[in-house]
Scaffold this motif. Structure first.
Motif, mmCIF file in Angstrom:
data_model
loop_
_atom_site.group_PDB
_atom_site.id
_atom_site.type_symbol
_atom_site.label_atom_id
_atom_site.label_comp_id
_atom_site.label_asym_id
_atom_site.label_seq_id
_atom_site.Cartn_x
_atom_site.Cartn_y
_atom_site.Cartn_z
ATOM 1 N N ILE A 86 -0.986 13.458 -4.002
ATOM 2 C CA ILE A 86 -0.772 12.257 -3.201
ATOM 3 C C ILE A 86 -1.871 12.191 -2.154
ATOM 4 O O ILE A 86 -2.235 13.209 -1.559
ATOM 5 C CB ILE A 86 0.629 12.236 -2.540
ATOM 6 C CG1 ILE A 86 0.843 10.901 -1.820
ATOM 7 C CG2 ILE A 86 0.819 13.397 -1.598
ATOM 8 C CD1 ILE A 86 2.256 10.668 -1.373
ATOM 9 N N ASP A 87 -2.413 11.002 -1.953
ATOM 10 C CA ASP A 87 -3.495 10.793 -0.985
ATOM 11 C C ASP A 87 -2.965 9.939 0.158
ATOM 12 O O ASP A 87 -2.574 8.794 -0.041
ATOM 13 C CB ASP A 87 -4.678 10.107 -1.674
ATOM 14 C CG ASP A 87 -5.938 10.126 -0.831
ATOM 15 O OD1 ASP A 87 -5.845 10.411 0.379
ATOM 16 O OD2 ASP A 87 -7.020 9.869 -1.388
ATOM 17 N N LEU A 88 -2.950 10.492 1.351
ATOM 18 C CA LEU A 88 -2.424 9.794 2.530
ATOM 19 C C LEU A 88 -3.529 9.208 3.408
ATOM 20 O O LEU A 88 -3.248 8.763 4.516
ATOM 21 C CB LEU A 88 -1.557 10.753 3.359
ATOM 22 C CG LEU A 88 -0.389 11.403 2.640
ATOM 23 C CD1 LEU A 88 0.302 12.411 3.543
ATOM 24 C CD2 LEU A 88 0.592 10.364 2.152
ATOM 25 N N HIS A 89 -4.769 9.189 2.910
ATOM 26 C CA HIS A 89 -5.889 8.647 3.698
ATOM 27 C C HIS A 89 -5.570 7.254 4.240
ATOM 28 O O HIS A 89 -5.075 6.404 3.512
ATOM 29 C CB HIS A 89 -7.146 8.505 2.819
ATOM 30 C CG HIS A 89 -7.991 9.717 2.777
ATOM 31 N ND1 HIS A 89 -8.053 10.514 1.671
ATOM 32 C CD2 HIS A 89 -8.799 10.284 3.694
ATOM 33 C CE1 HIS A 89 -8.872 11.520 1.906
ATOM 34 N NE2 HIS A 89 -9.335 11.409 3.121
ATOM 35 N N GLY A 90 -5.889 7.037 5.483
ATOM 36 C CA GLY A 90 -5.794 5.705 6.077
ATOM 37 C C GLY A 90 -4.390 5.243 6.409
ATOM 38 O O GLY A 90 -4.211 4.133 6.908
ATOM 39 N N MET A 91 -3.378 6.055 6.162
ATOM 40 C CA MET A 91 -2.005 5.651 6.466
ATOM 41 C C MET A 91 -1.649 6.009 7.903
ATOM 42 O O MET A 91 -2.170 6.961 8.469
ATOM 43 C CB MET A 91 -1.020 6.345 5.526
ATOM 44 C CG MET A 91 -1.100 5.898 4.105
ATOM 45 S SD MET A 91 0.252 6.642 3.176
ATOM 46 C CE MET A 91 -0.269 6.275 1.508
ATOM 47 N N THR A 92 -0.735 5.236 8.469
ATOM 48 C CA THR A 92 -0.207 5.564 9.790
ATOM 49 C C THR A 92 0.873 6.624 9.615
ATOM 50 O O THR A 92 1.366 6.851 8.505
ATOM 51 C CB THR A 92 0.402 4.322 10.466
ATOM 52 O OG1 THR A 92 1.501 3.868 9.666
ATOM 53 C CG2 THR A 92 -0.623 3.218 10.634
#
Length: 197
Positions: free
Chosen positions: A104-110
């Motif tokens: 899972i890629d959480l890049h750029g999420m708040t």
């Protein structure tokens, strides 16, 4: 607001204080640089050169800079966590020899958006019998605007291990480790899950 007059005792005390002080002219004031390494109560050095260097603000011998971060760095916290899984498997994991079964890629999420997505992903992976997943957080951007309160570098990178250590994910997560360079290094975590029963 009315001014209160001093009592005779207070006036006498004030007159004694004024008699023992000298008036300072603004032109005589010198702005001094604050040096946290120099204690105000420290005795004066016996060496005249050292004393002169301290007074003039010249740099002395290099000293170790004090660290003011009360919490240890996140990679230290993850590294110092007790080992819960098999030693041999953990060695393979750290060398990047185990292949993650999910990512899972959480890049750029708040934080508000990433937390429920991560929780759902981890719980779903565990329900499907996966043992090793990769959580990519990124290393974070340098966003310190120079304010009085320091801004943490890489908010998601610091928060994800915290989330994984609380319920409901705590019950399914066996081990969290920083990913090998081939899987993202400091910007990703291996999450080793318990066996599905």
């Amino acid at each position: 607001m009315t001014r209160r007059r001093l009592s005779a005792e207070d006036q006498e005390l004030w007159d004694r204080v004024r008699a023992n002080t000298e008036r300072i002219e603004r032109s005589n004031l010198e702005v001094q640089r604050f040096d946290p390494d120099v204690s105000l109560s420290a005795p004066a050095p016996r060496n005249l050169r050292k004393a002169k260097a301290v007074i003039l603000g010249k740099p002395g011998p290099p000293s170790r800079a004090p660290t003011h971060n009360l919490a240890p760095a996140i990679h230290d916290q993850v590294r110092q966590a007790p080992l819960q899984m098999d030693q041999k498997s953990f060695g393979k994991l750290k060398r990047g020899k185990l292949r993650p079964e999910g990512k899972i890629d959480l890049h750029g999420m708040t934080l508000e958006r990433a937390h429920p997505i991560l929780t759902g992903f981890v719980m779903n992976a565990h329900a499907h019998g996966k043992r090793l997943i990769l959580v990519v957080t990124g290393k974070g951007k340098q966003r310190d605007e120079g304010g009085p309160i320091p801004v943490r570098h890489g908010v998601l990178r610091h928060q994800v291990p915290q989330w994984l250590s609380i319920q409901p994910m705590k019950s399914v997560v066996l081990q969290v480790a920083q990913a090998h360079v081939s899987h993202g290094g400091g910007g990703a975590y291996y999450v080793y899950l318990r066996r599905h029963r």
